[in-house]
Motif scaffolding. Structure first.
Motif, PDB file in Angstrom:
ATOM      1  N   LEU A   1       0.826  -1.468  -0.155  1.00 11.36           N
ATOM      2  CA  LEU A   1       0.000  -0.120   0.030  1.00 11.36           C
ATOM      3  C   LEU A   1       0.779   1.393  -0.015  1.00 11.36           C
ATOM      4  CD1 LEU A   1      -2.739  -1.083   2.516  1.00 11.36           C
ATOM      5  CD2 LEU A   1      -2.945  -0.839   0.057  1.00 11.36           C
ATOM      6  N   TYR A   2       1.686   1.288   0.997  1.00 10.87           N
ATOM      7  CA  TYR A   2       2.838   2.506   0.566  1.00 10.87           C
ATOM      8  C   TYR A   2       3.542   2.593  -0.605  1.00 10.87           C
ATOM      9  CZ  TYR A   2       2.654   3.120   5.906  1.00 10.87           C
ATOM     10  OH  TYR A   2       2.141   3.687   7.088  1.00 10.87           O
TER      11      TYR A   2
ATOM     12  N   ARG B   1       1.550   6.654  -7.041  1.00 11.04           N
ATOM     13  CA  ARG B   1       0.391   7.370  -7.638  1.00 11.04           C
ATOM     14  C   ARG B   1       0.817   8.808  -7.409  1.00 11.04           C
ATOM     15  NH1 ARG B   1      -0.997   2.367  -6.769  1.00 11.04           N
ATOM     16  NH2 ARG B   1      -2.684   1.390  -7.980  1.00 11.04           N
TER      17      ARG B   1
ATOM     18  N   HIS C   1      -7.555   3.486   3.064  1.00  9.10           N
ATOM     19  CA  HIS C   1      -7.490   2.385   3.291  1.00  9.10           C
ATOM     20  C   HIS C   1      -6.663   2.137   4.612  1.00  9.10           C
ATOM     21  CE1 HIS C   1      -8.160  -1.890   2.369  1.00  9.10           C
ATOM     22  NE2 HIS C   1      -6.857  -2.082   2.815  1.00  9.10           N
TER      23      HIS C   1
ATOM     24  N   SER D   1      -6.862   8.132  -6.513  1.00  9.19           N
ATOM     25  CA  SER D   1      -6.345   6.675  -6.121  1.00  9.19           C
ATOM     26  C   SER D   1      -5.491   6.832  -4.802  1.00  9.19           C
ATOM     27  CB  SER D   1      -5.796   6.086  -7.226  1.00  9.19           C
ATOM     28  OG  SER D   1      -5.355   4.746  -6.933  1.00  9.19           O
TER      29      SER D   1
ATOM     30  N   ILE E   1      -6.056   4.791  -1.238  1.00 12.19           N
ATOM     31  CA  ILE E   1      -5.199   4.165  -0.520  1.00 12.19           C
ATOM     32  C   ILE E   1      -4.761   4.596   1.035  1.00 12.19           C
ATOM     33  CG2 ILE E   1      -2.758   3.305  -0.262  1.00 12.19           C
ATOM     34  CD1 ILE E   1      -2.723   3.456  -3.417  1.00 12.19           C
TER      35      ILE E   1
ATOM     36  N   GLY F   1       2.193   1.829  -3.537  1.00 11.33           N
ATOM     37  CA  GLY F   1       1.232   2.056  -4.402  1.00 11.33           C
ATOM     38  C   GLY F   1       0.996   3.544  -4.176  1.00 11.33           C
ATOM     39  N   VAL F   2       0.810   3.907  -2.882  1.00 12.32           N
ATOM     40  CA  VAL F   2       0.401   5.478  -2.847  1.00 12.32           C
ATOM     41  C   VAL F   2       1.602   6.417  -3.150  1.00 12.32           C
ATOM     42  CG1 VAL F   2       1.018   5.856  -0.239  1.00 12.32           C
ATOM     43  CG2 VAL F   2      -0.652   7.198  -1.131  1.00 12.32           C
TER      44      VAL F   2
END
Length: 127
Positions: A30-31, A37, A66, A59, A63, A33-34
């Motif tokens: 998740l880290y 982005r 989330h 997006s 995250i 991914g953020v």
């Protein structure tokens, strides 16, 4: 391989990686991914690509939310409360960066998230 097939492969292989990952690895993903982005959003701001900026910031915000919703506030104590406040701050800064096209604000948030990712990686369980 066609573009559609390539996208499907990436999607299914990424999904399989998430399903098989440990909870610690999922948070690391998740880290990643953020951060990815936000770097895309940063580039979009610099190039004036409004649609890409909006999509990637949306997006990234999802995250962060989330991550925030995944906090165990009972077991996490002060650390969970501090992360909750930090995720809230990050979310507000991203909204501001979006509204004002502020690369500097994105840089600030990226620095915070990179520090969090580094700390998270530092506590990875050894197997």
């Amino acid at each position: 391989m066609s573009y559609v097939a390539l996208q499907h492969y990436r999607s299914t292989s990424h999904y399989a990686g998430v399903v098989e990952a440990t909870p610690h690895k999922r948070v690391a993903m998740l880290y990643d991914g953020v951060i990815e982005r936000l770097m895309m959003a940063r580039g979009a701001v610099l190039r004036g690509e409004v649609a890409v900026k909006l999509r990637t910031l949306d997006s990234a915000l999802a995250i962060v939310e989330h991550l925030r919703l995944g906090l165990d506030r009972d077991a996490g104590g002060a650390i969970a409360r501090n992360l909750d406040a930090l995720y809230d701050y990050i979310g507000r800064r991203l909204v501001e960066a979006n509204a004002r096209d502020r690369v500097e604000t994105l840089d600030e948030v990226l620095a915070l998230l990179r520090q969090l990712k580094s700390a998270w990686d530092g506590i990875a369980p050894s197997h």
